[in-house]
Scaffold this motif. Structure first.
Motif, PDB file in Angstrom:
ATOM      1  N   UNK A 248      55.669  41.136  66.839  1.00 58.26           N
ATOM      2  CA  UNK A 248      57.068  41.378  65.782  1.00 58.26           C
ATOM      3  C   UNK A 248      57.070  39.773  66.323  1.00 58.26           C
ATOM      4  N   UNK A 249      57.423  39.236  67.290  1.00 59.56           N
ATOM      5  CA  UNK A 249      58.305  37.990  68.309  1.00 59.56           C
ATOM      6  C   UNK A 249      56.842  36.715  67.676  1.00 59.56           C
ATOM      7  N   UNK A 250      55.602  37.132  67.492  1.00 59.56           N
ATOM      8  CA  UNK A 250      54.848  35.979  68.196  1.00 59.56           C
ATOM      9  C   UNK A 250      53.417  36.123  68.622  1.00 59.56           C
ATOM     10  N   UNK A 328      52.467  29.932  73.324  1.00 57.47           N
ATOM     11  CA  UNK A 328      51.171  29.099  74.359  1.00 57.47           C
ATOM     12  C   UNK A 328      50.710  28.961  72.468  1.00 57.47           C
ATOM     13  N   UNK A 329      51.378  29.385  71.335  1.00 54.60           N
ATOM     14  CA  UNK A 329      50.452  29.364  70.339  1.00 54.60           C
ATOM     15  C   UNK A 329      51.854  28.032  69.338  1.00 54.60           C
ATOM     16  N   UNK A 330      50.341  27.248  68.527  1.00 61.56           N
ATOM     17  CA  UNK A 330      51.641  25.746  68.294  1.00 61.56           C
ATOM     18  C   UNK A 330      51.887  26.197  66.558  1.00 61.56           C
ATOM     19  N   UNK A 331      50.728  27.040  66.417  1.00 64.94           N
ATOM     20  CA  UNK A 331      51.618  27.295  65.003  1.00 64.94           C
ATOM     21  C   UNK A 331      50.161  28.574  64.232  1.00 64.94           C
ATOM     22  N   UNK A 332      51.368  29.465  63.640  1.00 59.71           N
ATOM     23  CA  UNK A 332      49.964  30.786  63.142  1.00 59.71           C
ATOM     24  C   UNK A 332      50.448  30.631  61.489  1.00 59.71           C
ATOM     25  N   UNK A 343      58.542  32.735  67.191  1.00 61.72           N
ATOM     26  CA  UNK A 343      59.264  33.217  67.878  1.00 61.72           C
ATOM     27  C   UNK A 343      59.741  34.475  67.295  1.00 61.72           C
ATOM     28  N   UNK A 344      60.589  35.453  67.785  1.00 64.48           N
ATOM     29  CA  UNK A 344      60.814  36.672  66.830  1.00 64.48           C
ATOM     30  C   UNK A 344      61.299  36.015  65.059  1.00 64.48           C
ATOM     31  N   UNK A 345      62.562  35.350  65.709  1.00 62.44           N
ATOM     32  CA  UNK A 345      63.457  35.051  64.395  1.00 62.44           C
ATOM     33  C   UNK A 345      62.455  34.109  63.716  1.00 62.44           C
ATOM     34  N   UNK A 346      61.762  33.752  64.431  1.00 60.47           N
ATOM     35  CA  UNK A 346      60.772  32.664  62.563  1.00 60.47           C
ATOM     36  C   UNK A 346      60.018  33.434  61.481  1.00 60.47           C
ATOM     37  N   UNK A 347      58.612  34.994  63.025  1.00 56.51           N
ATOM     38  CA  UNK A 347      58.084  35.675  62.141  1.00 56.51           C
ATOM     39  C   UNK A 347      59.072  36.244  61.853  1.00 56.51           C
TER      40      UNK A 347
END
Ligand SMILES: CSC[C@H]1O[C@H](OP(=O)(O)O)[C@H](O)[C@@H]1O
Length: 358
Positions: A248-250, A328-332, A343-347
């Motif tokens: 959930x937090x990415x 460490x993740x540039x983008x999903x 991050x949690x809010x964006x995911x």
């Protein structure tokens, strides 16, 4: 784009069979197996004859049909009783890729929504229809991830790196991490790809290099230990990997060795993209620490595809996956678009848009 092979398909109607390309035999042999027994579907998932989160999700959904189709002319009660053993057997086949349990529970929820007086035949036919829907949606989601991911690549070309296999053979479609590569290649973008061999089962060497070669995309096979120096030597413009479960937090759970690639990417300022459909996101896993990591047979390390490479009695630690922290993740990259700096809010926002959470 049409790839010259099929990961999985349902053959016939009822009774029918789950047809799989047996990935344990690649690259030496292309052998399709038709499965009509539940135990054979569970075995195929456990021995990685079919593998990759979306592909095992689709296979498990069809596995439910394989497990109950002999009861098609029986009572609803008999079908539901059989599902009570079939579903747990499929879910237990492999613990990490959330698509497996997600797909099984989606089919069961569809059956639970049927009228109480639904016939056994209606239950079995509905299970098959839902499994087919999951497969068809995966095909479209792969195409969408391909489009969104290809949009991240400069038209003049790119040198990429990937780990394990998150290609067509990990899905029912053109793949997740490899989908942007196939799509950009089709768009005329010149690419070359470094493929990590990915010990111990060598999905990169056996499957990714096989897939990309078949598609006409230049691929260079490297050992896992080479990734950091290849990234650090300026040979790589971007990294694309898949995932078996996104928390959930990415945080991202993927094949063992992915975390090391992410660390090297961060150290050298190389974009690290994770490509996964929303069916791979798990709202119940708040962080990567909540994700169950499959530990596999030690002999896969001692004497896997290469034959004996270590003393038969040596101790082995063989987790099949590791967790890369969201930072460490540039983008999903998902079928709904590119989510930068997860991050949690964006995911949670993405999951809400996608209907995965309220
Ligand atoms: C698109 S899911 C692909 C994902 O699954 C692989 O694991 P396995 O080969 O053990 O099923 C690997 O983690 C890939 O990134």
């Amino acid at each position: 784009m049409q790839l010259p092979f099929s990961t999985l398909s349902w053959q016939g109607e009822l009774p029918g069979a789950l047809r799989l390309l047996d990935q344990t035999l690649l690259p030496a042999q292309e052998v399709y197996i038709d499965l009509v027994r539940l135990d054979d579907v569970v075995d195929a998932i456990q021995r990685l004859a079919v593998r990759g989160a979306p592909a095992i999700g689709c296979s498990a959904a069809y596995g439910l049909v394989v497990g109950v189709q002999d009861l098609v002319d029986d009572s609803t009660a008999a079908v539901r009783a059989r599902l009570g053993t079939v579903a747990p057997a499929l879910i237990a086949a492999r613990p990490t890729a959330v698509n497996l349990e997600w797909a099984v529970r989606r089919v069961l929820a569809r059956l639970d929504a049927l009228p109480a007086d639904a016939s056994g035949r209606l239950l079995v036919e509905t299970a098959l229809a839902e499994a087919r829907a999951i497969e068809a949606e995966d095909v479209e989601q792969c195409l969408a991830m391909g489009r969104h991911g290809a949009g991240l690549l400069p038209r003049e070309g790119a040198r990429l790196l990937t780990h394990c296999n998150a290609g067509a053979l990990a899905t029912a479609g053109i793949g997740t991490a490899l989908a942007p590569m196939y799509t950009a290649h089709d768009q005329g973008v010149p690419l070359m790809v470094y493929a990590d061999e990915t010990r111990p089962l060598l999905q990169g060497a056996r499957i990714t290099s096989w897939e990309l070669t078949r598609a006409g995309i230049p691929v260079t096979l490297i050992t896992d230990g080479m990734s950091a120096s290849v990234i650090g030597s300026g040979r790589v413009d971007a990294i694309f990997v898949g995932s078996d479960r996104v928390a959930r937090n990415g945080d991202v759970c993927n094949k063992i060795g992915t975390y090391a690639v992410a660390l090297a990417a961060r150290a050298h300022g190389i974009p690290f993209y994770v490509v996964a459909p929303l069916s791979t996101f798990d709202p119940e896993s708040r962080t990567g620490a909540d994700i169950p990591i499959e530990e596999r047979d030690p002999d896969e390390v001692r004497a896997g595809a290469l034959g004996a490479v270590a003393p038969s009695g040596v101790a082995v630690y063989n987790p099949a996956f590791d967790v890369t922290p969201a930072e460490l993740v540039t983008a999903l990259v998902t079928e709904r678009g590119v989510l930068e700096r997860p991050n949690l809010e964006r995911v949670e926002g993405l999951l809400r848009e996608g209907g995965r959470i309220a």
